[in-house]
Design a protein around this motif. Structure first.
Motif, PDB file in Angstrom:
ATOM      1  N   UNK B  78      42.632 -40.453 -19.494  1.00 52.91           N
ATOM      2  CA  UNK B  78      41.930 -39.165 -19.559  1.00 52.91           C
ATOM      3  C   UNK B  78      42.044 -38.432 -18.233  1.00 52.91           C
ATOM      4  N   UNK B  79      41.832 -39.170 -17.143  1.00 55.69           N
ATOM      5  CA  UNK B  79      41.891 -38.519 -15.830  1.00 55.69           C
ATOM      6  C   UNK B  79      43.297 -38.034 -15.507  1.00 55.69           C
ATOM      7  N   UNK B  80      44.291 -38.864 -15.806  1.00 60.67           N
ATOM      8  CA  UNK B  80      45.676 -38.433 -15.543  1.00 60.67           C
ATOM      9  C   UNK B  80      45.980 -37.163 -16.336  1.00 60.67           C
ATOM     10  N   UNK B  81      45.463 -37.144 -17.554  1.00 59.27           N
ATOM     11  CA  UNK B  81      45.670 -35.973 -18.406  1.00 59.27           C
ATOM     12  C   UNK B  81      44.999 -34.741 -17.799  1.00 59.27           C
ATOM     13  N   UNK B  82      43.765 -34.889 -17.378  1.00 57.33           N
ATOM     14  CA  UNK B  82      43.002 -33.740 -16.877  1.00 57.33           C
ATOM     15  C   UNK B  82      43.585 -33.242 -15.548  1.00 57.33           C
ATOM     16  N   UNK B 171      34.323 -35.204 -22.752  1.00 60.32           N
ATOM     17  CA  UNK B 171      34.012 -36.623 -22.919  1.00 60.32           C
ATOM     18  C   UNK B 171      35.137 -37.459 -22.316  1.00 60.32           C
ATOM     19  N   UNK B 172      34.789 -38.690 -21.997  1.00 62.24           N
ATOM     20  CA  UNK B 172      35.771 -39.548 -21.321  1.00 62.24           C
ATOM     21  C   UNK B 172      36.923 -39.967 -22.237  1.00 62.24           C
ATOM     22  N   UNK B 173      36.773 -39.768 -23.532  1.00 63.62           N
ATOM     23  CA  UNK B 173      37.848 -40.183 -24.442  1.00 63.62           C
ATOM     24  C   UNK B 173      38.689 -38.985 -24.883  1.00 63.62           C
TER      25      UNK B 173
END
Lengths: 362, 475
Positions: B78-82, B171-173
């Motif tokens: 998720x973080x890499x995506x954001x 959300x984290x997912x």
């Protein structure tokens, strides 16, 4: 219960129709996907031909027939190519419409801009006209479109005028985009900025007019700042002491963007402004000036009563090289707790020091 | 059965039939309204508009707040995506809400986190913060490690640490499209009265994600998420858009919402006592808009672009737990805000929104359960059974199917249609089959939710599953 039976029959009927429709949509989906693939193919072929023309390998007459048959794709593709390849390409592509019998497309878009009842069509025309028609043909209708009743059409027209650097439209843009109360100022500034440096003399002249509205002055000052217009410094400096807080903020920001030694002293004075927003903007501006003489003023502002002024000052100090960093380090032991805190925060954020906090075991 | 009982039964049947007809009728109207609104939205997007927004130095910076509780399976993705979002200026604030799994450890390792003596102004209620970290690799990433509260608590802590004027909660997912933030910020750029926006959310279960980038947008492979895909189309894509048009959209999903920080703080932040914060936050926003004269022109908007994908439960147990939770959230918030119902002071939200959600969202499980009980009674006592059962079937099941299929078909006419015809067939099949078993199970879960809230006073989420994203096959 008869009403319910009636509705029940209607529902059954509708469901049956929907099931038939589903079959049709499934079939149509297949056809639509094939058509899409076909359109993609045509588009690629047309693009290759246009690129060949732009490189001078193909004469425009060689693909005038496919152009006419793919006229739906043409405008979008030309706009895309012009966007990707720059201003020279845009001018060269305009020639296509004059020589391949597709000039009627230009006429159609011009007509749509002025007469279409659908605002989306007017907006589309306003957006695409700079890519398909010459300056002199589109400036008057686009300026006229600045008075459109729909904001988005006005916006598209303004962007297109900026795109073709229609300097004569600068003042109408400022005045027509000011009108709606819901319109954020930043959008107008973006458009003026897109005009480029050519708009600077017009903006300066407009700014000097005594009857200019304060909101318009703000737009102009910001745009001049973004254009790094050094000739605007004397005029902008006069707004740094304006009674309008917003004008003072925009002036401080603009002076920071423009830079120059003559802005240092006035910006240092603005660090004592009664409005914290002006002090915060001035603190950021001083960081952009790269002048050692600002260090003492910014160091003093680390103890300002407002967090944003302290934070911006600390960040600006970090931007000012070794002297600024030394001032930040000295502030770590400042008697004002807040000055010490903000110095520590900015130094850590910039990896200039490690936190004393122990890393807990997760 | 006595004649009196028969009369009562007939009245009950009539009420239920009218209820079904009204509910599905309204949904159908909302779907059509949403469809018109979506068309208008797409026609309004200009050539190179998102490119311009992404390059402008005047595009407002955004603080993305991600609350994470035991998210070790998905948080890195998720973080890499954001962090790869196309947007001029943004910061990412991950709030580790007292996770007891390896979430924090993973974050520290993967993103080279270092402690930061961050000073912040505490304006919203939240549990104490233990440590704030910043990343040595990504300068716009900070992680707030705090004691466990719930999502509302974590969001409040995140907003307290945010430095930018616009907050985006995810959300984290969640997996976001590369341009998701550009889609979301667009209405704020043209209208300074826009204070919050929500967007279409789709199930991420079929996505193929590589290093945080979406490679392929497949439909879920199994039936349970597929049924939910149809529901998401019906609800997120159409009904909420229609409700927004009617200024009655009371649920900006917490999975992907963008809101002005000042207004978030003005409404008191996310309600830490609520079962779930998103519904309550949206209702609070409507309340604030109508109770404060200076806010009367504020708008909540909805973006009909699929910017966010979120994991939906893949097992019946997880699905039931989630729907139980959602039911409690809606019911609790509507009970808290019951004074808004049929109250013209709150505009359309009061006259239509709150009553609609109460009658057709919160109570629908009770009415539908009543319909099934009546069907059993009718069958048991053999009272003109074929005709009544047929009516109940047509109004309850067939009409619901009609609405679902309508939603899927409408989607097939937009630019968001399925890339493969087989996917369209699967979606249509799911829309048809959803009402034969799965929907009834859903009703049961929601009934349990009502019981859990009103009788047991339960606030906790319950059972939850997370699955890792599918990686592309090795070449």
């Amino acid at each position: 219960m008869s009403v319910f039976y009636f509705f029940a029959k209607a529902i059954v009927f509708l469901t049956a129709i929907l099931l038939l429709l589903s079959i049709r949509v499934i079939l149509f989906n297949n056809i639509a996907l094939r058509r899409e693939a076909q359109a993609q193919k045509s588009r690629s072929a047309l693009r290759i031909a246009l690129e060949g023309y732009l490189r001078g390998e193909i004469h425009v007459s060689a693909f005038s027939t496919p152009l006419r048959s793919e006229k739906k794709l043409l405008i979008g593709l030309v706009a895309q190519l012009a966007e990707e390849m720059g201003e020279t390409t845009r001018k060269k592509l305009l020639y296509i419409f004059e020589t391949t019998g597709t000039h009627f497309l230009v006429q159609k878009e011009l007509w749509r801009l002025s007469h279409s009842r659908s605002w989306q069509r007017r907006q589309r025309a306003a957006t695409y006209l700079p890519y398909i028609a010459t300056r002199h043909a589109i400036i008057p209708p686009l300026v006229h479109a600045l008075e459109d009743k729909v904001l988005m059409v006005r916006f598209s027209a303004a962007h297109s005028l900026a795109r073709i650097k229609a300097i004569e439209a600068t003042v109408p843009i400022l005045e027509y985009l000011l009108a709606p109360a819901v319109w954020p100022a930043e959008r107008t500034i973006e458009i003026l900025n897109e005009m480029g440096r050519e708009a600077v003399p017009t903006l300066l002249h407009y700014l000097a007019q005594p009857l200019t509205k304060d909101e318009c002055k703000m737009f102009a000052i910001s745009a001049l700042g973004m254009q790094h217009a050094r000739q605007a410094i004397p005029l902008i400096l006069t707004f740094l002491s304006s009674s309008n807080k917003e004008l003072r903020i925009q002036s401080a920001k603009a002076l920071g963007n423009i830079g120059g030694a003559e802005t240092l002293a006035p910006l240092c004075n603005s660090m004592h402004d009664s409005a914290w927003e002006v002090r915060a903007a001035s603190a950021s501006a001083l960081g952009l000036l790269q002048a050692d003489r600002a260090v003492s003023v910014l160091a003093a502002a680390l103890a300002d009563s407002v967090w944003w002024v302290r934070y911006n000052s600390a960040n600006s100090l970090a931007e000012l090289g070794q002297k600024g960093i030394t001032a930040l380090k000295n502030a770590l032991t400042h008697e004002d707790r807040f000055a010490a805190e903000v110095s520590r925060l900015v130094m850590q954020e910039r990896s200039l020091m490690k936190s004393s906090t122990l890393t807990p075991q997760p | 059965m006595s004649p009196d009982m028969l009369a009562v039964l007939e009245i009950l049947i009539r009420i239920i039939l009218i209820y079904y007809l009204t509910m599905h009728g309204i949904y159908l109207v909302l779907i059509l309204l949403g469809s018109a609104e979506q068309k208008r939205y797409h026609q309004g997007i200009q050539f190179r508009e998102f490119k311009r927004i992404s390059q402008s130095p005047l595009t407002p910076p955004v603080s993305i707040v991600i609350s994470a509780y035991n998210e070790e399976k998905v948080i890195v993705h998720t973080l890499l995506n954001v962090l790869q979002l196309r947007y001029p200026q943004f910061e990412v604030i991950v709030v580790n809400d007292g996770s007891i799994d390896g979430t924090l450890k993973l974050l520290i390792e993967k993103f080279q986190l270092e402690p930061l003596d961050k000073v912040f102004k505490k304006q919203l209620p939240s549990k104490p913060v233990r440590v704030v970290y910043h990343s040595a690799v990504y300068k716009n990433l900070i992680v707030v490690d705090k004691e466990n509260g719930r999502r509302a608590d974590a969001n409040n802590a995140g907003v307290d640490h945010a430095r930018y004027p616009i907050i985006c909660q995810i959300d984290a997912d969640c997996v976001l499209e590369e341009d998701a933030l550009l889609y979301m910020i667009r209405p704020f750029l043209y209208n300074r009265n826009v204070v919050a926006a929500a967007a279409i959310i789709r199930p991420s279960n079929g996505l193929i994600v590589e290093n945080g980038r979406i490679i392929k947008r497949n439909l879920p492979e199994t039936w349970i998420p597929l049924f939910q895909s149809v529901e998401y189309i019906r609800s997120f894509q159409w009904a909420r858009l229609g409700l927004t048009r009617m200024k009655s959209m009371l649920c900006m999903s917490g999975a992907f919402t963008i809101i002005r920080k000042e207004i978030f703080i003005a409404v008191g932040g996310a309600n830490v006592n609520a079962v779930v914060d998103d519904f309550e936050l949206t209702v609070s926003l409507h309340r604030y808009i109508h109770e404060h004269p200076e806010a009367k022109d504020f708008e909540i908007t909805y973006i009909p672009d699929p910017g966010c994908y979120s994991q939906v439960p893949e097992t019946l147990k997880a699905f039931c737990s989630q729907r139980n939770f959602w039911q409690r959230a809606i019911l609790q918030s509507l009970i808290w805000n019951r004074d808004m119902a049929f109250n013209s002071q709150y505009g359309m939200a009061g006259v239509f929104g709150v009553p609609f959600y109460f009658i057709f969202e919160a109570l629908s499980a009770v009415v539908e359960a009543g319909a099934y009980i009546i069907a059993v009674v009718v069958l048991f006592f053999r009272i003109d059974s074929p005709a009544i059962l047929m009516l109940l079937f047509i109004f309850g099941v067939m009409l619901g199917t009609l609405v679902s299929i309508c939603g899927v078909l409408l989607q097939a006419t937009t630019r968001m249609r399925q890339e493969r015809t087989s996917d369209l067939i699967r979606l249509l099949s799911a829309g048809f089959l959803e009402h034969f078993g799965f929907h009834q199970f859903h009703v049961l879960c929601r009934l349990m939710g009502i019981y859990d809230l009103l009788v047991r006073g339960r606030l906790a989420y319950g059972y939850r599953e997370r699955t890792e994203y599918r990686e592309p096959p090795a070449p």
